[in-house]
Design a protein around this motif. Structure first.
Motif, PDB file in Angstrom:
ATOM      1  N   ARG A  27      71.521   5.319  73.946  1.00 37.73           N
ATOM      2  CA  ARG A  27      69.882   5.560  74.547  1.00 37.73           C
ATOM      3  C   ARG A  27      69.931   6.448  75.623  1.00 37.73           C
ATOM      4  O   ARG A  27      70.855   6.502  76.542  1.00 37.73           O
ATOM      5  CB  ARG A  27      69.519   4.250  74.864  1.00 37.73           C
ATOM      6  N   ASN A  28      68.774   7.444  75.489  1.00 36.47           N
ATOM      7  CA  ASN A  28      68.442   8.387  76.727  1.00 36.47           C
ATOM      8  C   ASN A  28      69.542   9.242  76.820  1.00 36.47           C
ATOM      9  O   ASN A  28      69.881   9.649  77.817  1.00 36.47           O
ATOM     10  CB  ASN A  28      68.376   7.529  77.953  1.00 36.47           C
ATOM     11  N   THR A  29      70.123   9.512  75.504  1.00 36.26           N
ATOM     12  CA  THR A  29      71.255  10.685  75.680  1.00 36.26           C
ATOM     13  C   THR A  29      70.795  11.594  74.652  1.00 36.26           C
ATOM     14  O   THR A  29      70.581  11.390  73.447  1.00 36.26           O
ATOM     15  CB  THR A  29      72.788  10.025  75.244  1.00 36.26           C
ATOM     16  N   VAL A  30      71.200  13.084  75.097  1.00 36.88           N
ATOM     17  CA  VAL A  30      71.082  14.277  74.224  1.00 36.88           C
ATOM     18  C   VAL A  30      72.508  14.817  74.247  1.00 36.88           C
ATOM     19  O   VAL A  30      72.897  15.149  75.092  1.00 36.88           O
ATOM     20  CB  VAL A  30      69.849  14.777  74.612  1.00 36.88           C
TER      21      VAL A  30
END
Length: 220
Positions: free
Chosen positions: A25-28
């Motif tokens: 989650r919240n990772t690019v």
């Protein structure tokens, strides 16, 4: 950030597939590639490809003038060498320590081979054997680049050349020795030496043997 994913070992790349497909989650995940066509298809299929174009030569030249106080003529030359890369433009202004070392070794190798200086060849082989396999491969790739550039220098077409000022200064005297009779064979010998280094052949033998072969080729 994954730098040059095309160089990932297949085992490592395959282990990354699940994370790339379903990142936390919240990772690019950003993958920066110079040769995207060599990236594993399984990775490419899970990524969105964005092509980043090179910087326009006029913009690089303008930046070189404002940031580094280059003359318009020098800035234009640097922009040509940069080929769209700002980092290459900055490197072209002042030769980095690594490239300085490679250039000096290249000069020494060619001079030793021309003069048939066997002691000089052995000393240089000792130096190059001590720098590690990756730097040895980089040096041989750099030599192939300079041979190509010195051959093209003979045509007196600046738009075809990609040498910085130090390299071009050496080319004034060296380029006449790289011609249609020897350029292919010299490139083949350098490429063969690079393969041997990659295969972990004794580096002293590789570089000494290369210098001996160049003694014949450089005088054709």
């Amino acid at each position: 950030l994954v730098w040059l994913p095309e160089k990932l070992h297949p085992t490592c790349a395959n282990k990354l597939l699940k994370i790339i497909e379903e990142p936390p989650r919240n990772t690019v995940i950003l993958m920066v590639s110079e040769l995207p066509d060599l990236v594993l298809g399984t990775i490419l299929s899970r990524a969105q490809r964005i092509n980043v174009r090179g910087i326009h030569p006029e913009d690089i030249a303008a930046s070189m003038i404002s940031q580094f106080n280059l003359t318009p003529e020098d800035a234009k030359h640097v922009a040509h060498l940069a080929n769209g890369s700002y980092l290459k433009a900055v490197e072209a202004i002042s030769l980095g320590e690594e490239n300085k070392f490679y250039l000096e070794q290249f000069k020494g190798m060619m001079r030793n081979s021309w003069a048939r200086n066997v002691r000089g060849m052995k000393d240089m082989a000792d130096v190059l054997a001590s720098i590690g396999r990756e730097r040895q491969k980089n040096f041989l790739a750099y030599c192939q680049h300079l041979i190509r550039e010195n051959f093209m220098y003979r045509f007196q077409s600046p738009e075809l050349n990609y040498m910085n000022m130090d390299e071009a200064g050496f080319a004034v005297k060296f380029a006449p020795f790289i011609n249609e009779r020897n350029v292919i064979d010299i490139m083949d010998e350098l490429a063969k030496a690079e393969r041997h280094v990659a295969q972990n052949v004794n580096a002293k033998m590789v570089f000494f043997d290369l210098s001996l072969r160049l003694t014949v080729l450089i005088k054709r």
